[in-house]
Design a protein around this motif. Structure first.
Motif, PDB file in Angstrom:
ATOM      1  N   THR A  74       0.839  -1.203   0.000  1.00  0.00           N
ATOM      2  CA  THR A  74       0.000   0.000   0.000  1.00  0.00           C
ATOM      3  C   THR A  74       0.870   1.248   0.000  1.00  0.00           C
ATOM      4  OG1 THR A  74      -1.710  -1.206   1.223  1.00  0.00           O
ATOM      5  CG2 THR A  74      -1.896   1.200   1.167  1.00  0.00           C
ATOM      6  N   LEU A  75       1.923   1.244   0.802  1.00  0.00           N
ATOM      7  CA  LEU A  75       2.834   2.392   0.827  1.00  0.00           C
ATOM      8  C   LEU A  75       3.488   2.591  -0.535  1.00  0.00           C
ATOM      9  CD1 LEU A  75       4.361   4.634   2.311  1.00  0.00           C
ATOM     10  CD2 LEU A  75       6.043   2.911   3.009  1.00  0.00           C
ATOM     11  N   VAL A  76       3.940   1.525  -1.153  1.00  0.00           N
ATOM     12  CA  VAL A  76       4.579   1.633  -2.472  1.00  0.00           C
ATOM     13  C   VAL A  76       3.586   2.190  -3.492  1.00  0.00           C
ATOM     14  CG1 VAL A  76       5.554   0.298  -4.393  1.00  0.00           C
ATOM     15  CG2 VAL A  76       6.352  -0.117  -2.053  1.00  0.00           C
ATOM     16  N   ALA A  77       2.344   1.714  -3.456  1.00  0.00           N
ATOM     17  CA  ALA A  77       1.319   2.222  -4.379  1.00  0.00           C
ATOM     18  C   ALA A  77       1.080   3.715  -4.147  1.00  0.00           C
ATOM     19  CB  ALA A  77       0.024   1.437  -4.215  1.00  0.00           C
ATOM     20  N   ALA A  78       1.047   4.126  -2.881  1.00  0.00           N
ATOM     21  CA  ALA A  78       0.831   5.542  -2.558  1.00  0.00           C
ATOM     22  C   ALA A  78       2.013   6.396  -3.017  1.00  0.00           C
ATOM     23  CB  ALA A  78       0.607   5.693  -1.051  1.00  0.00           C
ATOM     24  N   VAL A  79       3.229   5.906  -2.823  1.00  0.00           N
ATOM     25  CA  VAL A  79       4.428   6.642  -3.261  1.00  0.00           C
ATOM     26  C   VAL A  79       4.405   6.819  -4.778  1.00  0.00           C
ATOM     27  CG1 VAL A  79       6.952   6.467  -3.489  1.00  0.00           C
ATOM     28  CG2 VAL A  79       5.862   6.062  -1.270  1.00  0.00           C
ATOM     29  N   LYS A  80       4.012   5.760  -5.493  1.00  0.00           N
ATOM     30  CA  LYS A  80       3.897   5.854  -6.955  1.00  0.00           C
ATOM     31  C   LYS A  80       2.820   6.856  -7.341  1.00  0.00           C
ATOM     32  CE  LYS A  80       5.478   1.166  -8.064  1.00  0.00           C
ATOM     33  NZ  LYS A  80       5.063  -0.168  -8.554  1.00  0.00           N
ATOM     34  N   GLN A  81       1.651   6.777  -6.693  1.00  0.00           N
ATOM     35  CA  GLN A  81       0.537   7.670  -7.006  1.00  0.00           C
ATOM     36  C   GLN A  81       0.902   9.130  -6.757  1.00  0.00           C
ATOM     37  OE1 GLN A  81      -2.303   6.985  -8.517  1.00  0.00           O
ATOM     38  NE2 GLN A  81      -3.075   9.074  -8.344  1.00  0.00           N
ATOM     39  N   VAL A  96      12.959   7.455   6.712  1.00  0.00           N
ATOM     40  CA  VAL A  96      11.563   7.211   6.355  1.00  0.00           C
ATOM     41  C   VAL A  96      10.901   6.363   7.427  1.00  0.00           C
ATOM     42  CG1 VAL A  96      10.013   6.153   4.658  1.00  0.00           C
ATOM     43  CG2 VAL A  96      12.069   7.362   3.886  1.00  0.00           C
ATOM     44  N   PHE A  97       9.737   6.803   7.877  1.00  0.00           N
ATOM     45  CA  PHE A  97       8.908   6.032   8.790  1.00  0.00           C
ATOM     46  C   PHE A  97       7.833   5.382   7.911  1.00  0.00           C
ATOM     47  CE2 PHE A  97      10.937   9.285  11.324  1.00  0.00           C
ATOM     48  CZ  PHE A  97      11.436   8.539  12.375  1.00  0.00           C
ATOM     49  N   ALA A  98       7.965   4.075   7.693  1.00  0.00           N
ATOM     50  CA  ALA A  98       7.182   3.358   6.683  1.00  0.00           C
ATOM     51  C   ALA A  98       6.031   2.557   7.304  1.00  0.00           C
ATOM     52  CB  ALA A  98       8.107   2.423   5.901  1.00  0.00           C
ATOM     53  N   PRO A  99       4.797   3.036   7.133  1.00  0.00           N
ATOM     54  CA  PRO A  99       3.651   2.284   7.653  1.00  0.00           C
ATOM     55  C   PRO A  99       3.436   0.987   6.871  1.00  0.00           C
ATOM     56  CG  PRO A  99       3.035   4.544   7.061  1.00  0.00           C
ATOM     57  CD  PRO A  99       4.401   4.295   6.514  1.00  0.00           C
ATOM     58  N   THR A 100       3.047  -0.046   7.581  1.00  0.00           N
ATOM     59  CA  THR A 100       2.754  -1.338   6.954  1.00  0.00           C
ATOM     60  C   THR A 100       1.350  -1.311   6.333  1.00  0.00           C
ATOM     61  OG1 THR A 100       1.793  -2.190   8.995  1.00  0.00           O
ATOM     62  CG2 THR A 100       4.167  -2.597   8.630  1.00  0.00           C
ATOM     63  N   ASN A 101       1.027  -2.370   5.595  1.00  0.00           N
ATOM     64  CA  ASN A 101      -0.322  -2.515   5.048  1.00  0.00           C
ATOM     65  C   ASN A 101      -1.352  -2.528   6.177  1.00  0.00           C
ATOM     66  OD1 ASN A 101       0.825  -2.739   2.504  1.00  0.00           O
ATOM     67  ND2 ASN A 101       0.734  -4.968   2.471  1.00  0.00           N
ATOM     68  N   GLU A 102      -1.014  -3.190   7.304  1.00  0.00           N
ATOM     69  CA  GLU A 102      -1.932  -3.218   8.458  1.00  0.00           C
ATOM     70  C   GLU A 102      -2.163  -1.816   9.006  1.00  0.00           C
ATOM     71  OE1 GLU A 102      -0.651  -5.991  11.437  1.00  0.00           O
ATOM     72  OE2 GLU A 102      -0.868  -7.724  10.104  1.00  0.00           O
ATOM     73  N   ALA A 103      -1.140  -0.984   8.975  1.00  0.00           N
ATOM     74  CA  ALA A 103      -1.288   0.398   9.435  1.00  0.00           C
ATOM     75  C   ALA A 103      -2.253   1.152   8.526  1.00  0.00           C
ATOM     76  CB  ALA A 103       0.073   1.096   9.468  1.00  0.00           C
ATOM     77  N   LEU A 128       2.493  11.663   2.840  1.00  0.00           N
ATOM     78  CA  LEU A 128       3.689  10.830   2.660  1.00  0.00           C
ATOM     79  C   LEU A 128       4.966  11.564   3.049  1.00  0.00           C
ATOM     80  CD1 LEU A 128       2.805   8.988  -0.656  1.00  0.00           C
ATOM     81  CD2 LEU A 128       2.737   8.070   1.669  1.00  0.00           C
ATOM     82  N   THR A 129       5.084  12.844   2.698  1.00  0.00           N
ATOM     83  CA  THR A 129       6.294  13.585   3.045  1.00  0.00           C
ATOM     84  C   THR A 129       6.350  13.899   4.546  1.00  0.00           C
ATOM     85  OG1 THR A 129       5.273  15.681   2.373  1.00  0.00           O
ATOM     86  CG2 THR A 129       6.665  14.554   0.744  1.00  0.00           C
ATOM     87  N   TYR A 130       5.226  13.733   5.234  1.00  0.00           N
ATOM     88  CA  TYR A 130       5.195  13.850   6.693  1.00  0.00           C
ATOM     89  C   TYR A 130       5.867  12.631   7.342  1.00  0.00           C
ATOM     90  CZ  TYR A 130       3.241  14.821  11.358  1.00  0.00           C
ATOM     91  OH  TYR A 130       3.081  15.083  12.699  1.00  0.00           O
ATOM     92  N   HIS A 131       6.076  11.584   6.576  1.00  0.00           N
ATOM     93  CA  HIS A 131       6.753  10.370   7.055  1.00  0.00           C
ATOM     94  C   HIS A 131       8.248  10.385   6.751  1.00  0.00           C
ATOM     95  CE1 HIS A 131       2.559   9.033   7.007  1.00  0.00           C
ATOM     96  NE2 HIS A 131       2.924   8.038   7.806  1.00  0.00           N
ATOM     97  N   VAL A 132       8.748  11.473   6.163  1.00  0.00           N
ATOM     98  CA  VAL A 132      10.138  11.539   5.713  1.00  0.00           C
ATOM     99  C   VAL A 132      10.856  12.704   6.394  1.00  0.00           C
ATOM    100  CG1 VAL A 132      11.674  11.773   3.711  1.00  0.00           C
ATOM    101  CG2 VAL A 132       9.454  10.610   3.463  1.00  0.00           C
ATOM    102  N   ILE A 187       6.721   1.126  10.857  1.00  0.00           N
ATOM    103  CA  ILE A 187       5.814   1.571  11.933  1.00  0.00           C
ATOM    104  C   ILE A 187       4.433   0.977  11.732  1.00  0.00           C
ATOM    105  CG2 ILE A 187       7.114   3.676  12.399  1.00  0.00           C
ATOM    106  CD1 ILE A 187       5.041   5.255  10.780  1.00  0.00           C
ATOM    107  N   ASP A 188       3.662   0.922  12.850  1.00  0.00           N
ATOM    108  CA  ASP A 188       2.341   0.283  12.808  1.00  0.00           C
ATOM    109  C   ASP A 188       1.196   1.277  12.715  1.00  0.00           C
ATOM    110  OD1 ASP A 188       2.215   1.327  15.375  1.00  0.00           O
ATOM    111  OD2 ASP A 188       1.838  -0.595  16.354  1.00  0.00           O
ATOM    112  N   GLY A 189       1.475   2.497  12.308  1.00  0.00           N
ATOM    113  CA  GLY A 189       0.425   3.499  12.158  1.00  0.00           C
ATOM    114  C   GLY A 189       0.760   4.459  11.026  1.00  0.00           C
ATOM    115  N   VAL A 190      -0.274   5.074  10.471  1.00  0.00           N
ATOM    116  CA  VAL A 190      -0.077   6.102   9.448  1.00  0.00           C
ATOM    117  C   VAL A 190      -0.054   7.442  10.180  1.00  0.00           C
ATOM    118  CG1 VAL A 190      -1.036   7.218   7.399  1.00  0.00           C
ATOM    119  CG2 VAL A 190      -1.235   4.729   7.680  1.00  0.00           C
TER     120      VAL A 190
END
Length: 194
Positions: A74-81, A96-103, A128-132, A187-190
């Motif tokens: 999901t994160l990879v798809a969002a980064v691409k989008q 980078v603080f990378a949320p999992t699909n579960e997050a 997304l840039t708030y995670h970087v 990380i386990d949260g967005v």
């Protein structure tokens, strides 16, 4: 007898030297039991951290490593989008603080679907840039109560409680995933900017 012993000794020495030379020689072929030349498939493995069933290694950049993780589709798809692949593949360095699909599954489905629409690209990019964070911060660099300014412009707060590290309340589940252009924390949260 002396001559025979000398011949045997020289033969053993020759074989030992040949074996020693062959053991240090690198070869691109090996021979199987039928004497057919076979390509050498020996590969050296690079040390790294396993994330989402894939080994994250320092020779790959952040995006290349994330592409291998089944926990970050999901994160990879969002980064691409959001059009951030090129940026996060750049020289950085980035943390980078990378949320999992579960997050991402904790985010209401309608909200996530809306964010993935082309019309919402600016909002998705802000999230997304708030995670970087600029720079490569390893866990040894983090301190309880530390505030980090994100690429998006707002701050994240690092805290620790009962031996667990968090960023804005999201648990850091895997730390120090080293890439060629920075460091990733799973990380386990967005994280949502204000």
């Amino acid at each position: 007898m002396k001559k025979q012993f000398l011949s045997v000794a020289m033969g053993v020495a020759f074989l030992a030297m040949t074996a020693a030379c062959n053991s240090t020689k690198t070869s691109s072929t090996t021979t199987d039991s039928t004497n057919m030349a076979m390509p050498d498939t020996t590969m050296t493995t690079e040390a790294g951290v396993e994330v989402g069933g894939a080994m994250m290694v320092p020779s790959k950049n952040i995006v290349e490593n994330a592409l291998g993780s089944s926990d970050h589709t999901t994160l990879v798809a969002a980064v691409k989008q959001a059009g951030l692949v090129e940026t996060l593949s750049g020289t950085g360095p980035f943390t980078v603080f990378a949320p999992t699909n579960e997050a991402f599954a904790k985010v209401p489905a309608a909200t996530l679907n809306d964010l993935m629409k082309p019309a919402m690209k600016a909002d998705l990019t802000k999230i997304l840039t708030y995670h970087v964070v600029p720079g490569a911060l390893k866990s040894s660099d983090l301190k309880d109560g530390m505030e980090l300014t994100t690429v998006q412009g707002q701050k994240l707060k690092i805290t620790t409680k009962d031996g667990k590290w968090m960023v804005n309340g999201a648990n850091i589940t895997i730390a120090d995933v080293i890439s060629s252009n920075g460091v990733t924390y799973v990380i386990d949260g967005v994280l949502m900017p204000k």
